[in-house]
Design a protein around this motif. Structure first.
Motif, short mmCIF file in Angstrom:
data_model
loop_
_atom_site.label_atom_id
_atom_site.label_comp_id
_atom_site.label_asym_id
_atom_site.label_seq_id
_atom_site.Cartn_x
_atom_site.Cartn_y
_atom_site.Cartn_z
N GLU A 148 33.36 -52.34 -62.66
CA GLU A 148 34.64 -51.78 -63.07
C GLU A 148 35.28 -51.10 -61.86
OE1 GLU A 148 33.72 -49.16 -66.31
OE2 GLU A 148 33.67 -50.80 -67.76
N LYS A 149 36.60 -51.21 -61.77
CA LYS A 149 37.32 -50.58 -60.67
C LYS A 149 37.54 -49.10 -60.96
CE LYS A 149 40.47 -52.74 -58.44
NZ LYS A 149 41.69 -53.46 -58.05
N LYS A 197 39.75 -53.34 -65.74
CA LYS A 197 39.98 -53.87 -64.39
C LYS A 197 38.63 -53.97 -63.68
CE LYS A 197 44.66 -52.17 -63.76
NZ LYS A 197 45.55 -51.39 -62.90
N ARG A 198 38.38 -55.14 -63.12
CA ARG A 198 37.07 -55.38 -62.49
C ARG A 198 37.22 -55.98 -61.11
NH1 ARG A 198 36.71 -56.17 -67.71
NH2 ARG A 198 34.95 -55.35 -68.85
N ARG A 199 36.12 -55.93 -60.41
CA ARG A 199 35.96 -56.68 -59.16
C ARG A 199 34.66 -57.44 -59.33
NH1 ARG A 199 37.03 -53.08 -55.04
NH2 ARG A 199 39.16 -53.82 -55.11
N ASP A 241 39.29 -59.98 -57.17
CA ASP A 241 39.84 -58.69 -57.55
C ASP A 241 40.65 -58.85 -58.83
OD1 ASP A 241 40.37 -55.96 -57.27
OD2 ASP A 241 42.22 -56.34 -56.17
N GLU A 242 40.28 -58.11 -59.85
CA GLU A 242 40.92 -58.13 -61.15
C GLU A 242 41.03 -59.54 -61.74
OE1 GLU A 242 44.45 -55.75 -61.51
OE2 GLU A 242 43.64 -54.20 -60.19
N LYS A 301 40.91 -62.58 -64.40
CA LYS A 301 41.33 -62.70 -65.80
C LYS A 301 40.31 -63.55 -66.54
CE LYS A 301 45.09 -60.57 -64.75
NZ LYS A 301 44.75 -59.24 -64.34
#
Length: 146
Positions: free
Chosen positions: A63-64, A74-76, A97-98, A100
């Motif tokens: 998680e960011k 939001k993830r990486r 990055d982020e 979907k």
């Protein structure tokens, strides 16, 4: 198990061996290569598998952080891989990055998006790098086209 100073300049095998410093035992290296390959065969990295190539690797989904707090939507994602795992010569790192999700209701994890990206890179680049696919236990390569 040797640490080599990175460079973009060509060097001979002898130069690399001379510069290399043993940092991981041969046994530990063999075990880790087995675990990375196992992750692609039956773990979170299954979508990184490319028939004929022994790809191994590890997924990472995080998680960011925004304003000092984790943001759950939001993830990486990343997938660090190497091939061929019986004698690794190449490393592939994909970081998204982020990302979907593929479709609504499905997670956006590294195994679902970074791993297939690695597979696509290996599938296209391995033949250009001279790494021929193997489909049997023997060392005899079989010519195919992707």
């Amino acid at each position: 198990g040797k640490l080599l100073p990175p460079t973009f300049l060509p060097r001979s095998e002898e130069e690399a061996q001379e510069l290399g410093k043993q940092v991981v035992s041969e046994k530990t290296s063999r075990i880790m290569r087995y675990l990375f390959r196992l992750n692609v065969l039956s773990g979170s990295g299954r979508r990184a598998d490319v028939p004929g190539y022994t790809v191994g690797g590890k997924t990472g989904t995080a998680e960011k952080i925004e304003n000092g707090r984790y943001v759950n939507d939001k993830r990486r994602n990343s997938f660090l891989s190497a091939f061929p795992m019986d004698d690794p010569r190449y490393v592939v790192l994909v970081v998204l990055d982020e990302p979907k999700p593929e479709r609504k209701g499905v997670g956006a994890t590294a195994g679902l998006n970074a791993a297939p990206t690695v597979a696509a890179i290996v599938r296209r680049s391995a033949p250009m790098l001279g790494v021929m696919p193997r489909f049997s236990k023997g060392d005899e390569p079989i010519e195919i086209s992707y």
